[in-house]
Scaffold this active site. Structure first.
Site, PDB file in Angstrom:
ATOM      1  N   TRP A 110      28.140  45.487  59.897  1.00  0.00           N
ATOM      2  CA  TRP A 110      26.407  44.666  60.201  1.00  0.00           C
ATOM      3  C   TRP A 110      27.015  43.948  61.582  1.00  0.00           C
ATOM      4  CZ3 TRP A 110      23.348  48.183  61.940  1.00  0.00           C
ATOM      5  CH2 TRP A 110      22.549  48.804  61.124  1.00  0.00           C
ATOM      6  N   ASP A 180      22.522  36.204  60.701  1.00  0.00           N
ATOM      7  CA  ASP A 180      21.890  37.906  60.582  1.00  0.00           C
ATOM      8  C   ASP A 180      20.848  37.753  59.521  1.00  0.00           C
ATOM      9  OD1 ASP A 180      20.851  40.390  60.011  1.00  0.00           O
ATOM     10  OD2 ASP A 180      22.908  41.214  61.575  1.00  0.00           O
ATOM     11  N   LYS A 204      13.658  45.185  55.331  1.00  0.00           N
ATOM     12  CA  LYS A 204      14.028  45.348  54.442  1.00  0.00           C
ATOM     13  C   LYS A 204      12.966  45.009  53.752  1.00  0.00           C
ATOM     14  CE  LYS A 204      17.784  47.504  56.866  1.00  0.00           C
ATOM     15  NZ  LYS A 204      18.703  46.313  57.425  1.00  0.00           N
TER      16      LYS A 204
HETATM   17  C1  LIG Z   1      19.345  47.208  58.476  1.00  0.00           C
HETATM   18  C2  LIG Z   1      19.837  45.940  59.235  1.00  0.00           C
HETATM   19  C3  LIG Z   1      20.699  46.123  60.931  1.00  0.00           C
HETATM   20  C4  LIG Z   1      20.437  46.725  61.933  1.00  0.00           C
HETATM   21  O1  LIG Z   1      18.529  46.638  62.272  1.00  0.00           O
HETATM   22  P1  LIG Z   1      17.824  47.407  63.121  1.00  0.00           P
HETATM   23  O2  LIG Z   1      16.634  47.010  63.376  1.00  0.00           O
HETATM   24  O3  LIG Z   1      17.935  48.512  62.862  1.00  0.00           O
HETATM   25  O4  LIG Z   1      18.392  46.431  64.610  1.00  0.00           O
HETATM   26  C5  LIG Z   1      21.405  44.322  61.099  1.00  0.00           C
HETATM   27  N1  LIG Z   1      22.031  43.580  60.261  1.00  0.00           N
HETATM   28  C6  LIG Z   1      21.825  44.213  58.559  1.00  0.00           C
HETATM   29  C7  LIG Z   1      22.278  43.361  58.070  1.00  0.00           C
HETATM   30  C8  LIG Z   1      20.609  45.247  58.560  1.00  0.00           C
HETATM   31  O5  LIG Z   1      20.672  45.106  56.841  1.00  0.00           O
END
Ligand SMILES: *Cc1c(COP(=O)(O)O)cnc(C)c1O
Length: 368
Positions: A110, A180, A204
């Site tokens: 990511w 993030d 999540k």
């Molecule tokens: C799942 C995830 C993403 C991607 O998220 P989307 O909503 O599919 O764009 C980005 N960063 C992390 C750390 C993730 O776990």
């Protein structure tokens, strides 16, 4: 040999990395409300985003998010669409300038994707990476080479695929720190004043897919150029209170229920204690025996996603199959890493971690 069935065979535990488990009590409220929200005679799915009910919802959810995470007035809270992946682009489009590079700390796929998108917009420096070690750990502070002049410094607080997590945010001096937090937001206390910008897709730890939470320090809004597309301009979105266009109303409504659920459970400090207890139960099984090999190094272990492997690939497959049969679902590792990945997000009850730990003991007895 068949695995021993669990005492409550009708009960399943969802260990999926995302979209992921939500609190059962929240889903029950959603079900009760679905046809008729707050005696309006209408479903939340049918309501105008400018209606009084949704006005009030937006007002209350923002207040509850601020109360939960102790977010002061000099930060704005946004409810957006497009997932964390859209933020990989929006963030540099708004905050990066051509002359001034941004620092990125690379701890997994990511983070790499965030770098790829930022590079399309401006200059990026890699100020730390554990790629050469297969991302099995978080870099130490003394391994980072952050620039005091960076536009911002970006890191991924929890690496969903590898099961590693920053135990503490990196120290980047006065440079705006960006994170993030998609897979560990609101899983532990958040000292927002250390950050300039935090973002998380909801699926999540917060609610359904289709909603992204953004928290931005207001001075950074001055960087958003008027030449940006309006729906991608943080200053425009803040000015319109997340309603420049139609926001993801249903997701915001579910997020509100999740935030209230978190507050009832002692807020972020309370949920963090529970998360530590749950993770400790599963890591104890990994540490007890050589049969299970943890992927992450001890100092970098995630409380949210626990990654481990069995002695052979075929045993890994049997483990996943048998776990599924007894109701421990979504436990197969990410396709890049294979092995197992148990996600113990906020909504996973402690009984789920106990069931997994006891299954691991039982499985080793039968196959070890
Ligand atoms: C799942 C995830 C993403 C991607 O998220 P989307 O909503 O599919 O764009 C980005 N960063 C992390 C750390 C993730 O776990």
């Amino acid at each position: 040999q068949m695995p021993t069935p669990m005492s409550q065979s009708s009960q399943v535990f969802n260990f999926s990395a995302g979209p992921a488990i939500l609190p059962a009590s929240v889903l029950e409220i959603v079900q009760q409300d679905l046809l008729n929200l707050a005696d309006s005679g209408m479903s939340i799915l049918e309501m105008s985003h400018r209606s009084r009910t949704v006005d009030q919802l937006l007002h209350e959810v923002e207040a509850d998010v601020r109360a939960l995470a102790d977010i002061p007035e000099n930060y704005s809270v946004l409810f957006l669409q497009g997932g964390a992946s859209l933020q990989f682009s929006m963030l540099p489009m708004n905050l990066l300038s051509v002359e001034q590079p941004a620092d990125y700390l690379v701890t997994g796929v990511w983070s790499q994707k965030a770098v790829q998108e930022a590079e399309k917009v401006g200059a990026v420096r890699i100020a730390g990476s554990t790629e050469s070690e297969g991302f099995i750990r978080i870099p130490r502070q003394d391994e980072l080479s952050c620039s005091p002049n960076a536009a911002y410094a970006h890191f991924t607080s929890n690496n969903t695929i590898y099961g590693t997590q920053w135990q503490d945010a990196p120290d980047v001096g006065t440079v705006p720190l960006v994170s993030d937090m998609s897979s560990d937001i609101f899983s532990r206390p958040l000292n927002i004043e250390r950050y300039g910008f935090v973002y998380a897709s909801a699926q999540k730890n917060l609610g359904p897919a289709g909603l992204t939470l953004v928290i931005i320090r207001n001075d950074l809004l001055e960087r958003s150029s008027r030449s940006l597309p309006s729906v991608m301009n943080y200053a425009t979105l803040v000015k319109h209170g997340s309603r420049y266009n139609t926001p993801p109303v249903f997701g915001i409504y579910v997020l509100h229920l999740v935030v209230k659920w978190l507050r009832e459970r002692g807020g972020l400090a309370g949920i963090a204690r529970g998360n530590e207890r749950k993770a400790a139960k599963v890591y104890a099984e990994i540490d007890r025996t050589e049969f299970y090999q943890g992927v992450a190094t001890d100092d970098s272990r995630s409380f949210m996603n626990i990654t481990f492997k069995l002695p052979t690939k075929s045993l890994d497959e049997v483990f996943t199959q048998e776990a599924t049969k007894v109701g421990l679902l979504g436990i197969a590792g990410h396709r890049l890493l294979e092995g197992q990945r148990a996600s113990l997000y906020n909504a996973m009850p402690e009984s789920g971690a106990v069931a997994l730990a006891s299954f691991m003991r039982d499985f080793e007895r039968r196959h070890g």
